[in-house]
Design a protein around this motif. Structure first.
Motif, PDB file in Angstrom:
ATOM      1  N   ALA A  72       0.837  -1.208   0.000  1.00  0.00           N
ATOM      2  CA  ALA A  72       0.000   0.000   0.000  1.00  0.00           C
ATOM      3  C   ALA A  72       0.873   1.260   0.000  1.00  0.00           C
ATOM      4  O   ALA A  72       0.579   2.223  -0.726  1.00  0.00           O
ATOM      5  N   MET A  73       1.931   1.257   0.783  1.00  0.00           N
ATOM      6  CA  MET A  73       2.808   2.424   0.840  1.00  0.00           C
ATOM      7  C   MET A  73       3.554   2.613  -0.483  1.00  0.00           C
ATOM      8  O   MET A  73       3.709   3.747  -0.948  1.00  0.00           O
ATOM      9  N   VAL A  77       3.264   6.010  -2.724  1.00  0.00           N
ATOM     10  CA  VAL A  77       4.427   6.828  -3.068  1.00  0.00           C
ATOM     11  C   VAL A  77       4.577   6.931  -4.587  1.00  0.00           C
ATOM     12  O   VAL A  77       4.996   7.972  -5.102  1.00  0.00           O
ATOM     13  N   ALA A  78       4.206   5.886  -5.307  1.00  0.00           N
ATOM     14  CA  ALA A  78       4.304   5.895  -6.771  1.00  0.00           C
ATOM     15  C   ALA A  78       3.203   6.729  -7.428  1.00  0.00           C
ATOM     16  O   ALA A  78       3.305   7.066  -8.608  1.00  0.00           O
ATOM     17  N   PHE A  93      -5.653   2.230   5.448  1.00  0.00           N
ATOM     18  CA  PHE A  93      -5.467   2.009   6.875  1.00  0.00           C
ATOM     19  C   PHE A  93      -6.815   1.880   7.577  1.00  0.00           C
ATOM     20  O   PHE A  93      -7.006   1.005   8.418  1.00  0.00           O
ATOM     21  N   ALA A  94      -7.761   2.746   7.236  1.00  0.00           N
ATOM     22  CA  ALA A  94      -9.099   2.681   7.840  1.00  0.00           C
ATOM     23  C   ALA A  94      -9.762   1.346   7.528  1.00  0.00           C
ATOM     24  O   ALA A  94     -10.355   0.714   8.411  1.00  0.00           O
ATOM     25  N   GLU A 126       9.054   6.269   6.808  1.00  0.00           N
ATOM     26  CA  GLU A 126       9.716   7.151   5.836  1.00  0.00           C
ATOM     27  C   GLU A 126       8.803   7.449   4.653  1.00  0.00           C
ATOM     28  O   GLU A 126       8.751   8.581   4.163  1.00  0.00           O
ATOM     29  N   ALA A 127       8.067   6.438   4.200  1.00  0.00           N
ATOM     30  CA  ALA A 127       7.136   6.642   3.087  1.00  0.00           C
ATOM     31  C   ALA A 127       6.014   7.595   3.495  1.00  0.00           C
ATOM     32  O   ALA A 127       5.631   8.483   2.713  1.00  0.00           O
ATOM     33  N   LEU A 128       5.491   7.430   4.708  1.00  0.00           N
ATOM     34  CA  LEU A 128       4.443   8.338   5.182  1.00  0.00           C
ATOM     35  C   LEU A 128       4.984   9.761   5.271  1.00  0.00           C
ATOM     36  O   LEU A 128       4.328  10.714   4.837  1.00  0.00           O
TER      37      LEU A 128
END
Length: 188
Positions: A72-73, A77-78, A93-94, A126-128
């Motif tokens: 998902a991350m 990011v992409a 996340f929800a 880091e991605a967040l």
């Protein structure tokens, strides 16, 4: 002849991790290996052959969740638009919190230095941070919103794991909407 036992072994392992995820969602960490084996339709000896301890089984279930979070991350990011990427992560996340409320609480409460997930958790953080920074730079996020603010909103969603399903789902969805509107540069 060696293929059938290997396939059966993988099938049983999958049955156990699926049953464990369901049992953890319903009963929390207090669920017994016997109950998980029964839920999977397997004997307790088979369960222990695959997972010598309940912690091993829980770790396997959490590893699946960590891998899903990683995917998902990476997708977020992409995403060409950082706001879209960030809101997709928050929606994911929800939904995970609604589907597997106890698992996220266990994963998020484990010490950050836990060896099995330390690198993945660091990469997710880091991605967040990258998503928040790029969404802010693009003018889509309020300028005063930090990664920690977003993380607190996400953690708030995990607080409803002990409530009945309908109440928890409604609360998590409401918190998700509040979070997205609260961090948006233009809440409309």
């Amino acid at each position: 002849m060696t293929r059938a036992p290997r396939l059966d072994r993988e099938h049983n392992r999958l049955r156990l991790t699926t049953a464990a995820a369901r049992a953890l969602r319903q009963d929390g960490l207090g669920v017994s290996m016997r109950a998980i084996a029964r839920e999977a339709g397997l004997g307790i000896a088979t369960a222990y052959r695959h997972f010598p301890t309940k912690n091993d089984l829980i770790e396997a279930v959490l590893a699946e969740q960590v891998a899903a979070c990683t995917r998902a991350m990476q997708l977020a990011v992409a995403e060409p638009d950082p706001w879209t990427g960030l809101t997709k992560v928050l929606a994911w996340f929800a939904e995970v919190q609604i589907e597997h409320p106890g698992l996220l609480r266990v994963l998020l409460d484990s010490p950050a230095g836990d060896v099995p997930f330390a690198q993945a958790r660091q990469a997710h953080g880091e991605a967040l941070h990258r998503l928040v920074a790029t969404a802010r730079a693009a003018g889509r996020l309020r300028p005063d919103v930090t990664t920690d603010d977003v993380r607190v909103g996400m953690m708030a969603m995990t607080a409803f794991s002990g409530r009945p399903d309908a109440q928890a789902e409604a609360a998590v969805r409401a918190l998700h909407r509040i979070l997205v509107r609260g961090i948006a540069a233009d809440p409309s």
